[in-house]
Design an enzyme around this catalytic site. Structure first.
Site, PDB file in Angstrom:
ATOM      1  N   ASN A 156       1.004  -1.374  -0.037  1.00  0.00           N
ATOM      2  CA  ASN A 156      -0.173   0.059   0.189  1.00  0.00           C
ATOM      3  C   ASN A 156       0.907   1.142  -0.096  1.00  0.00           C
ATOM      4  O   ASN A 156       1.535   1.483   1.033  1.00  0.00           O
ATOM      5  CB  ASN A 156      -0.723   0.021   1.295  1.00  0.00           C
ATOM      6  N   ARG A 198      -2.667  -2.162  -3.425  1.00  0.00           N
ATOM      7  CA  ARG A 198      -3.988  -1.191  -3.348  1.00  0.00           C
ATOM      8  C   ARG A 198      -3.862  -0.229  -4.120  1.00  0.00           C
ATOM      9  O   ARG A 198      -2.770   0.840  -4.053  1.00  0.00           O
ATOM     10  CB  ARG A 198      -3.859  -0.918  -1.682  1.00  0.00           C
ATOM     11  N   HIS A 221     -12.780   3.160   0.104  1.00  0.00           N
ATOM     12  CA  HIS A 221     -12.752   2.143   1.403  1.00  0.00           C
ATOM     13  C   HIS A 221     -13.336   0.928   0.983  1.00  0.00           C
ATOM     14  O   HIS A 221     -14.012   0.159   1.794  1.00  0.00           O
ATOM     15  CB  HIS A 221     -13.815   2.625   2.567  1.00  0.00           C
ATOM     16  N   ARG A 227     -10.528  15.684   7.745  1.00  0.00           N
ATOM     17  CA  ARG A 227     -11.557  16.131   6.519  1.00  0.00           C
ATOM     18  C   ARG A 227     -12.876  16.573   6.918  1.00  0.00           C
ATOM     19  O   ARG A 227     -13.315  16.144   7.561  1.00  0.00           O
ATOM     20  CB  ARG A 227     -11.730  14.907   5.603  1.00  0.00           C
ATOM     21  N   GLU A 246      -7.983  -5.263   5.301  1.00  0.00           N
ATOM     22  CA  GLU A 246      -7.819  -4.940   3.925  1.00  0.00           C
ATOM     23  C   GLU A 246      -6.842  -5.734   3.337  1.00  0.00           C
ATOM     24  O   GLU A 246      -6.915  -6.061   2.202  1.00  0.00           O
ATOM     25  CB  GLU A 246      -7.577  -3.249   3.834  1.00  0.00           C
TER      26      GLU A 246
END
Ligand code: ADP
Length: 405
Positions: free
Chosen positions: A11, A90, A179, A240, A385
């Site tokens: 990733n 990823r 996601h 965010r 993940e």
């Protein structure tokens, strides 16, 4: 199959690189690694094997340096013949081109490059990892797994913005959602744990980490999610803002002379829990500050909870039935306090949390947190993940006849 046979999952972020070697037999991580602060003097790599941490100074190195050092360390640990059968990458944005994982070749690489228009910070970093590993392992199958892919099943009514249609047809401007790997993993775990019919169920999955998103899942497929064209849309997050009035950038330009880049930086990096509390983007720190009487921290948590509740209701509106609401991510898995505050506002959806089950749900394992009498089941399912990506690699290799027995 050897005990150690693994998929290497990579990733690559804008200034970091995470990896894990996930074993095929048990699905556990044999090795995990994290390279941080790439490109700065603090750049370093930490590899954890059998609970032991090995540090390497990367001497202000970049992603390529991190990959080189990582591979050298792996050879020290496992010898020249690494027990890796394939590599999973990823990739943040797969646009409309990718509705599932893709076996990497030059064409796929080019298409990932094209999707970088929508993820200018992420896809180029993902590509550095892909190119580095394809060079290092030219004969090993490598698979790209996209954060957007799971949401490609959203109906058009959910993924279109109500803006001139040509912006979609000519420019690909629409809601994509992110996601996806996490929501897909949580879905398959929940269906298994609750014994739901894979062809007939409705779930709302709620990923609360540094980034936060919720997803409506109908019969294993995403039908709605809170993130949109970029991962900024939707819920309030660590740094965010989530949804704001779309006219806010114009207001800020007129009021404070902020240009578009400054507004974007503010909404992405200085908003959310951090912007509201002025304390931290980290939920643990904000909760502690709240406990110590910090009013802005209190407000930040209240906004976070409010927007999470709103997101869960809005996801439920896309479903014809609701079997379960599932919490995951650093906050969703570990904060009984946030789950409690969210849970008590979900009564209209048939949720009744069990205070005791919620308190005792320990991080790292699946737990039902709703009361016996709750019409809708609530549970915590730790996301994984890396494992999901490793599974996708194996499946894709199998589809392409590249999996030897
Ligand atoms: P990422 O989205 O980067 O993968 P994580 O899923 O690890 O991040 O989530 C990070 C968030 O989880 C942080 O806000 C952190 O404070 C929060 N978190 C982790 N443990 C706890 C806890 N015990 N209580 C509250 N928040 C927690």
């Amino acid at each position: 199959m050897g005990e150690q046979q693994s998929v290497l999952v990579l990733n690559c972020g804008s200034s970091s690189l995470k990896f894990a070697m996930v074993t095929l037999r048990r699905g556990d991580a044999l090795v995990v690694g994290l390279a941080e602060c790439l490109g700065s003097p603090e750049a370093r790599l930490v590899i954890t094997v059998n609970g032991e941490r090995h540090f390497s100074d990367l001497q202000a190195g970049d992603h390529q340096k991190a990959i080189d050092v990582m591979l050298a360390r792996m050879v020290e640990i496992f010898g020249e013949r690494l027990p890796i059968i394939g590599i999973g990458h990823r990739v943040v944005h797969g646009g409309e081109r990718f509705s599932g994982p893709a076996l990497l070749d030059d064409t796929v690489e080019k298409e990932i490059q094209l999707c970088a228009t929508f993820a200018p910070l992420h896809n180029p970093a993902n590509l550095i990892g892909i190119r580095g590993m394809r060079k290092a392992f030219p004969r090993l199958p490598q698979v790209a797994v996209f954060d957007t892919a799971f949401h490609q099943t959203m109906p058009q009514a959910a993924f279109m913005y109500a803006i001139p249609h040509e912006l979609y047809t000519d420019r690909g401007i629409r809601r994509y959602g992110f996601h996806g790997t996490s929501h897909a993993y949580i879905t398959s775990e929940t269906v298994g744990v609750l014994g739901l019919d894979p062809q007939s169920h409705g779930l709302v999955t709620v990923h609360l980490g540094n980034g936060c998103s919720a997803c409506a899942v109908c019969n294993g497929q995403s039908v709605e999610t809170t993130m949109g064209l970029s991962p900024l849309e939707g819920m309030a997050m660590g740094t965010r803002s989530g949804d704001v009035d779309p006219d806010l950038p114009r207001f800020l330009a007129e009021l404070c002379g902020m240009d578009q880049k400054a507004v974007s930086e503010m909404l992405n990096r200085r908003s959310g829990l951090l912007g509201l509390s002025g304390v931290s983007s980290d939920m643990r720190a904000v909760l502690i500050a709240e406990e110590n009487g910090n009013q802005r921290a209190k407000l930040a948590v209240e906004v976070f909870v409010h927007r999470t509740v709103r997101a869960v209701f809005s996801m439920a509106s896309a479903l014809a039935r609701l079997d379960a609401i599932v919490f995951t991510g650093g906050i969703g898995e570990n904060s009984a306090e946030i789950r409690k505050r969210v849970g008590r506002r979900l009564r209209l959806l048939g949720v009744e949390l069990s205070a005791e089950r919620n308190e005792t749900a320990a991080g790292g394992s699946v737990a039902v947190i709703s009361a016996e009498a709750s019409r809708t089941t609530c549970l915590v399912v730790p996301t994984n993940e890396e494992l999901m990506i490793a599974r996708e690699v194996v499946k894709t290799m199998d589809t392409h006849g590249q999996l030897s027995e």
